[in-house]
Design an enzyme around this catalytic site. Structure first.
Site, PDB file in Angstrom:
ATOM      1  N   THR A  95      56.925 -50.803  41.402  1.00 59.06           N
ATOM      2  CA  THR A  95      56.129 -50.937  40.174  1.00 59.06           C
ATOM      3  C   THR A  95      55.463 -49.586  39.867  1.00 59.06           C
ATOM      4  O   THR A  95      54.254 -49.441  40.002  1.00 59.06           O
ATOM      5  CB  THR A  95      55.022 -52.007  40.355  1.00 59.06           C
ATOM      6  OG1 THR A  95      54.318 -51.735  41.575  1.00 59.06           O
ATOM      7  CG2 THR A  95      55.572 -53.397  40.395  1.00 59.06           C
ATOM      8  N   PRO A  96      56.285 -48.588  39.507  1.00 57.20           N
ATOM      9  CA  PRO A  96      55.712 -47.245  39.288  1.00 57.20           C
ATOM     10  C   PRO A  96      54.830 -47.199  38.037  1.00 57.20           C
ATOM     11  O   PRO A  96      54.850 -48.132  37.235  1.00 57.20           O
ATOM     12  CB  PRO A  96      56.957 -46.372  39.087  1.00 57.20           C
ATOM     13  CG  PRO A  96      58.028 -47.308  38.635  1.00 57.20           C
ATOM     14  CD  PRO A  96      57.717 -48.646  39.212  1.00 57.20           C
ATOM     15  N   ALA A 229      41.293 -49.085  45.249  1.00 59.52           N
ATOM     16  CA  ALA A 229      40.376 -48.246  44.469  1.00 59.52           C
ATOM     17  C   ALA A 229      39.163 -47.862  45.319  1.00 59.52           C
ATOM     18  O   ALA A 229      38.727 -46.713  45.312  1.00 59.52           O
ATOM     19  CB  ALA A 229      39.931 -48.988  43.210  1.00 59.52           C
ATOM     20  N   CYS A 280      50.349 -45.661  46.342  1.00 52.68           N
ATOM     21  CA  CYS A 280      49.432 -46.723  45.886  1.00 52.68           C
ATOM     22  C   CYS A 280      48.150 -46.257  45.215  1.00 52.68           C
ATOM     23  O   CYS A 280      47.810 -46.745  44.129  1.00 52.68           O
ATOM     24  CB  CYS A 280      49.063 -47.604  47.062  1.00 52.68           C
ATOM     25  SG  CYS A 280      50.396 -48.700  47.522  1.00 52.68           S
ATOM     26  N   PHE A 342      53.029 -37.275  52.456  1.00 55.52           N
ATOM     27  CA  PHE A 342      51.672 -37.456  51.915  1.00 55.52           C
ATOM     28  C   PHE A 342      50.654 -37.749  53.002  1.00 55.52           C
ATOM     29  O   PHE A 342      49.455 -37.665  52.792  1.00 55.52           O
ATOM     30  CB  PHE A 342      51.650 -38.534  50.823  1.00 55.52           C
ATOM     31  CG  PHE A 342      51.614 -39.956  51.322  1.00 55.52           C
ATOM     32  CD1 PHE A 342      52.795 -40.628  51.626  1.00 55.52           C
ATOM     33  CD2 PHE A 342      50.404 -40.625  51.456  1.00 55.52           C
ATOM     34  CE1 PHE A 342      52.755 -41.941  52.077  1.00 55.52           C
ATOM     35  CE2 PHE A 342      50.360 -41.945  51.901  1.00 55.52           C
ATOM     36  CZ  PHE A 342      51.538 -42.594  52.222  1.00 55.52           C
ATOM     37  N   LYS A 343      51.128 -38.112  54.186  1.00 56.83           N
ATOM     38  CA  LYS A 343      50.268 -38.270  55.358  1.00 56.83           C
ATOM     39  C   LYS A 343      51.175 -38.191  56.579  1.00 56.83           C
ATOM     40  O   LYS A 343      52.407 -38.154  56.437  1.00 56.83           O
ATOM     41  CB  LYS A 343      49.517 -39.604  55.320  1.00 56.83           C
ATOM     42  CG  LYS A 343      50.431 -40.824  55.422  1.00 56.83           C
ATOM     43  CD  LYS A 343      49.689 -42.136  55.268  1.00 56.83           C
ATOM     44  CE  LYS A 343      49.109 -42.627  56.561  1.00 56.83           C
ATOM     45  NZ  LYS A 343      48.707 -44.051  56.500  1.00 56.83           N
ATOM     46  N   ARG A 350      55.719 -39.567  48.115  1.00 56.80           N
ATOM     47  CA  ARG A 350      55.228 -39.917  46.775  1.00 56.80           C
ATOM     48  C   ARG A 350      53.775 -39.446  46.587  1.00 56.80           C
ATOM     49  O   ARG A 350      52.917 -39.720  47.401  1.00 56.80           O
ATOM     50  CB  ARG A 350      55.369 -41.433  46.553  1.00 56.80           C
ATOM     51  CG  ARG A 350      56.827 -41.835  46.355  1.00 56.80           C
ATOM     52  CD  ARG A 350      56.982 -43.324  46.189  1.00 56.80           C
ATOM     53  NE  ARG A 350      56.865 -44.034  47.445  1.00 56.80           N
ATOM     54  CZ  ARG A 350      57.023 -45.356  47.578  1.00 56.80           C
ATOM     55  NH1 ARG A 350      57.280 -46.107  46.518  1.00 56.80           N
ATOM     56  NH2 ARG A 350      56.918 -45.922  48.755  1.00 56.80           N
TER      57      ARG A 350
HETATM   58  C1  UDX Z   1      47.134 -47.357  51.204  1.00 61.32           C
HETATM   59  C2  UDX Z   1      46.168 -48.421  51.730  1.00 61.32           C
HETATM   60  O1  UDX Z   1      45.476 -47.904  52.890  1.00 61.32           O
HETATM   61  C3  UDX Z   1      46.917 -49.694  52.067  1.00 61.32           C
HETATM   62  O2  UDX Z   1      46.008 -50.717  52.460  1.00 61.32           O
HETATM   63  C4  UDX Z   1      47.713 -50.153  50.856  1.00 61.32           C
HETATM   64  O3  UDX Z   1      48.475 -51.291  51.164  1.00 61.32           O
HETATM   65  C5  UDX Z   1      48.627 -49.041  50.349  1.00 61.32           C
HETATM   66  O4  UDX Z   1      47.859 -47.850  50.097  1.00 61.32           O
HETATM   67  P1  UDX Z   1      48.876 -45.639  52.316  1.00 61.32           P
HETATM   68  O5  UDX Z   1      48.895 -45.009  50.967  1.00 61.32           O
HETATM   69  O6  UDX Z   1      50.173 -45.994  52.966  1.00 61.32           O
HETATM   70  O7  UDX Z   1      48.030 -47.017  52.264  1.00 61.32           O
HETATM   71  O8  UDX Z   1      48.090 -44.695  53.352  1.00 61.32           O
HETATM   72  P2  UDX Z   1      46.534 -44.372  53.625  1.00 61.32           P
HETATM   73  O9  UDX Z   1      46.337 -44.312  55.079  1.00 61.32           O
HETATM   74  O10 UDX Z   1      45.633 -45.278  52.880  1.00 61.32           O
HETATM   75  O11 UDX Z   1      46.375 -42.884  53.069  1.00 61.32           O
HETATM   76  C6  UDX Z   1      46.443 -42.571  51.690  1.00 61.32           C
HETATM   77  C7  UDX Z   1      46.127 -41.104  51.463  1.00 61.32           C
HETATM   78  O12 UDX Z   1      44.750 -40.830  51.704  1.00 61.32           O
HETATM   79  C8  UDX Z   1      46.909 -40.145  52.378  1.00 61.32           C
HETATM   80  O13 UDX Z   1      47.311 -39.014  51.641  1.00 61.32           O
HETATM   81  C9  UDX Z   1      45.897 -39.780  53.454  1.00 61.32           C
HETATM   82  O14 UDX Z   1      46.175 -38.546  54.058  1.00 61.32           O
HETATM   83  C10 UDX Z   1      44.622 -39.738  52.610  1.00 61.32           C
HETATM   84  N1  UDX Z   1      43.391 -39.939  53.400  1.00 61.32           N
HETATM   85  C11 UDX Z   1      43.196 -41.097  54.087  1.00 61.32           C
HETATM   86  C12 UDX Z   1      42.412 -38.954  53.395  1.00 61.32           C
HETATM   87  O15 UDX Z   1      42.566 -37.900  52.769  1.00 61.32           O
HETATM   88  N2  UDX Z   1      41.246 -39.163  54.103  1.00 61.32           N
HETATM   89  C13 UDX Z   1      41.017 -40.319  54.799  1.00 61.32           C
HETATM   90  O16 UDX Z   1      39.927 -40.439  55.401  1.00 61.32           O
HETATM   91  C14 UDX Z   1      42.029 -41.317  54.787  1.00 61.32           C
HETATM   92  P1  ADP Z   2      57.633 -50.187  47.687  1.00 54.96           P
HETATM   93  O1  ADP Z   2      56.973 -48.959  48.270  1.00 54.96           O
HETATM   94  O2  ADP Z   2      56.737 -50.972  46.757  1.00 54.96           O
HETATM   95  O3  ADP Z   2      58.300 -51.064  48.709  1.00 54.96           O
HETATM   96  P2  ADP Z   2      60.188 -49.000  47.039  1.00 54.96           P
HETATM   97  O4  ADP Z   2      60.544 -48.158  45.866  1.00 54.96           O
HETATM   98  O5  ADP Z   2      60.182 -48.396  48.409  1.00 54.96           O
HETATM   99  O6  ADP Z   2      58.782 -49.656  46.698  1.00 54.96           O
HETATM  100  O7  ADP Z   2      61.180 -50.264  47.113  1.00 54.96           O
HETATM  101  C1  ADP Z   2      61.485 -51.110  46.073  1.00 54.96           C
HETATM  102  C2  ADP Z   2      62.954 -51.540  46.223  1.00 54.96           C
HETATM  103  O8  ADP Z   2      63.220 -52.581  45.273  1.00 54.96           O
HETATM  104  C3  ADP Z   2      63.989 -50.441  45.953  1.00 54.96           C
HETATM  105  O9  ADP Z   2      64.799 -50.269  47.097  1.00 54.96           O
HETATM  106  C4  ADP Z   2      64.799 -50.965  44.737  1.00 54.96           C
HETATM  107  O10 ADP Z   2      66.185 -50.654  44.837  1.00 54.96           O
HETATM  108  C5  ADP Z   2      64.585 -52.468  44.859  1.00 54.96           C
HETATM  109  N1  ADP Z   2      64.762 -53.206  43.598  1.00 54.96           N
HETATM  110  C6  ADP Z   2      64.200 -52.935  42.392  1.00 54.96           C
HETATM  111  N2  ADP Z   2      64.576 -53.862  41.476  1.00 54.96           N
HETATM  112  C7  ADP Z   2      65.398 -54.750  42.103  1.00 54.96           C
HETATM  113  C8  ADP Z   2      66.083 -55.947  41.714  1.00 54.96           C
HETATM  114  N3  ADP Z   2      65.995 -56.421  40.468  1.00 54.96           N
HETATM  115  N4  ADP Z   2      66.837 -56.580  42.636  1.00 54.96           N
HETATM  116  C9  ADP Z   2      66.918 -56.122  43.912  1.00 54.96           C
HETATM  117  N5  ADP Z   2      66.276 -55.012  44.345  1.00 54.96           N
HETATM  118  C10 ADP Z   2      65.520 -54.335  43.467  1.00 54.96           C
END
Ligand code: UDX
Ligand code: ADP
Length: 471
Positions: A95-96, A229, A280, A342-343, A350
């Site tokens: 869901t970009p 958020a 996210c 990104f981490k 992303r």
């Molecule tokens: C986040 C949420 O934590 C998770 O609950 C949700 O489901 C998806 O989004 P994610 O993006 O995978 O997870 O990683 P996260 O550990 O939250 O880090 C996000 C970014 O914040 C990274 O770039 C990380 O390096 C940065 N970060 C995190 C900081 O800069 N400082 C911190 O103290 C923590």
């Molecule tokens: P997330 O980080 O939310 O898991 P990703 O982009 O890693 O997102 O994964 C989403 C996946 O959903 C992709 O691999 C994409 O090919 C798949 N996808 C998107 N639309 C459909 C669909 N209609 N049917 C099956 N797979 C799908």
């Protein structure tokens, strides 16, 4: 009504969320058959690969897949078969943020969710519980219900649940094994509550009952956006304070520690950095901004928007500090960038801060040498060409070199920039790096990773996020 017992689960979307989540469900629920379907043949092939070269890097994931694949966990491109056979379907597609049209740059692009929902309606020939797993704006479940009801055949019933995923990349498997909470939202009707109970029973196979929270559909959808958020807001708050520290000589680590010792604040997510990334945080906040604006709440929208703006400022401020410190020019200078993910502990790029830094360095006509332990070369080129659409790919390739080790990236460089907190970078032999660099040799720590004092003793000029130049 008769209690529903889930025995077959289908997950649409084999990405960073659907893949690990449903692999863990399969592992913990051997009596449930879990089929993860995706339209992307390469992805499915990688999930099925004999040598377990999975399409995503996540510590512990391979072990889970090795135990469950072929037993009760299957990966397939046959989306229709997966839908038909399941009693419960997770929709876990991407869901970009929308790139064009109404809400461009803010709202979520829901067309993947809609296509998947329409597919369910088109092929289902029995009743299903449909679970929205992807992070979506509030009230998406309502749209999914409308589509399913308008297109259902043979009196199929569809109950919609919201079950947002809170895993963080890099720790996904441990987060899934021991979640802080599982959140399930449903309509408060008899059928809605029964569907909610059926999904709660799946999680109850390994999650303690008191951690399974059941709420209304809209509260569940909003809680996911709110959680992300508020986490991102903590990082932007600490990053805003890091700018004050740099200007005053205070130390952001000391400030964060002192603040985090207050049990009302708590110590987590207070690490200053070069800026948060990931699929996210930015996306979900922009969703919240868009939602607030469409609800005619401009002050609420402005409040949340500032969290993202502070993050952009932090990245800009860092790359400017590099240029300023290198005598106001980096043209023709070799800059080593350590980390592209990104981490740490993920190959995901992303919204990585590294992309912005490299874009800024290329704009200053530096020669950038990049090393990341996990990110594929092809991914780096894709991200950089997307970030610099005005530059031909050959120009980017002339200015950016991909390296196979930190030492190689740092050789003959004038400056080393640490952009990702990979553990490997804490083990670098800085004496050797120093010996091989041009002098004066600079280190810019965007992740509070290195021992600045030790590096200074070796001879480096060290700049650290959230500390003045006196360190
Ligand atoms: C986040 C949420 O934590 C998770 O609950 C949700 O489901 C998806 O989004 P994610 O993006 O995978 O997870 O990683 P996260 O550990 O939250 O880090 C996000 C970014 O914040 C990274 O770039 C990380 O390096 C940065 N970060 C995190 C900081 O800069 N400082 C911190 O103290 C923590
Ligand atoms: P997330 O980080 O939310 O898991 P990703 O982009 O890693 O997102 O994964 C989403 C996946 O959903 C992709 O691999 C994409 O090919 C798949 N996808 C998107 N639309 C459909 C669909 N209609 N049917 C099956 N797979 C799908």
């Amino acid at each position: 009504m008769a209690p529903i017992k889930v025995t077959k689960i289908c997950c649409i979307g084999a990405g960073y969320v659907g893949g690990p989540t449903c692999a863990v469900i399969a592992l913990r629920c051997p009596h449930i058959t879990v089929t993860i379907v995706d339209l992307n043949q390469d992805r499915v092939d990688a999930w099925n690969s004999e040598d377990f070269k999975l399409p995503i890097y996540e510590p512990g994931l391979e072990d889970v897949v090795r135990q469950a694949r072929g037993r009760n966990l299957f990966f397939s491109t046959d989306v229709d078969k997966g839908i038909k056979e399941a009693d419960l379907i997770f929709v876990s597609v991407n869901t970009p943020t929308k790139k064009t049209g109404v809400g461009a740059g803010f709202g979520a692009d829901l067309h993947y969710v809609e296509l998947a929902t329409r597919r369910i309606a088109a092929v289902a020939d029995s009743s299903k519980i449909v679970v929205e797993k992807s992070t979506v704006p509030c009230r998406t479940a309502e749209s999914m219900r409308t589509i399913l009801e308008a297109n259902s055949k043979n009196h199929c019933r569809f109950d919609i649940l919201s079950n947002p995923e809170f895993l963080a990349e890099g720790t996904a498997i441990s987060d899934l094994f021991k979640p802080d909470r599982v959140l399930i939202g449903s309509l408060q009707t008899e059928e809605g509550l029964e569907a909610c109970r059926a999904l709660a029973d799946v999680y109850a196979n390994w999650v303690p009952q008191e951690r399974i929270l059941t709420v209304g559909l809209w509260s569940s959808e909003l809680s996911k956006l709110a959680a992300n958020a508020m986490l991102a807001q903590r990082i932007s708050s600490i990053n805003a304070l890091s700018a004050i520290c740099e200007a005053t000589g205070a130390n952001i680590d000391e400030v964060a520690h002192a603040v985090g010792c207050d049990s009302r604040v708590g110590p987590k997510f207070l690490k200053a950095s070069v800026g948060f990334g990931g699929s996210c945080f930015q996306k979900d906040i922009l969703n919240l901004v868009y939602l607030s604006e469409s609800l005619h709440l401009p002050e609420v929208a402005a409040y949340w928007r500032q969290v993202v703006e502070m993050n952009e400022y932090q990245k800009r401020r860092f790359s400017k500090r590099v240029v300023d410190t290198l005598f106001n020019t980096i043209t023709g200078k070799r800059i080593a960038v350590l980390g592209f993910a990104f981490k740490a502990d993920t190959g995901d790029t992303r919204e990585s801060a590294s992309i912005t830094l490299i874009r800024d360095f290329v704009a200053e006509r530096a020669n950038v040498h990049v090393y990341d332990p996990k990110v594929e070369e092809e991914q780096i080129w894709m991200d950089l060409t997307e970030a610099m659409p005005q530059l031909p790919a050959e120009t980017i390739k002339k200015q950016v070199t991909l390296c196979s080790s930190a030492l190689e990236a740092c050789k003959d460089a004038e400056a080393v920039v640490i952009a990702t907190e990979w553990k490997e970078f804490t083990l670098i032999d800085w004496e050797t790096v120093y010996a091989n660099m041009k002098k004066p040799a600079f280190v810019f720590d965007g992740r509070l990773l290195v021992d600045a004092k030790k590096l200074k003793e070796i001879g480096f000029k060290v700049t650290v996020i959230g500390r003045g130049n006196g360190l």
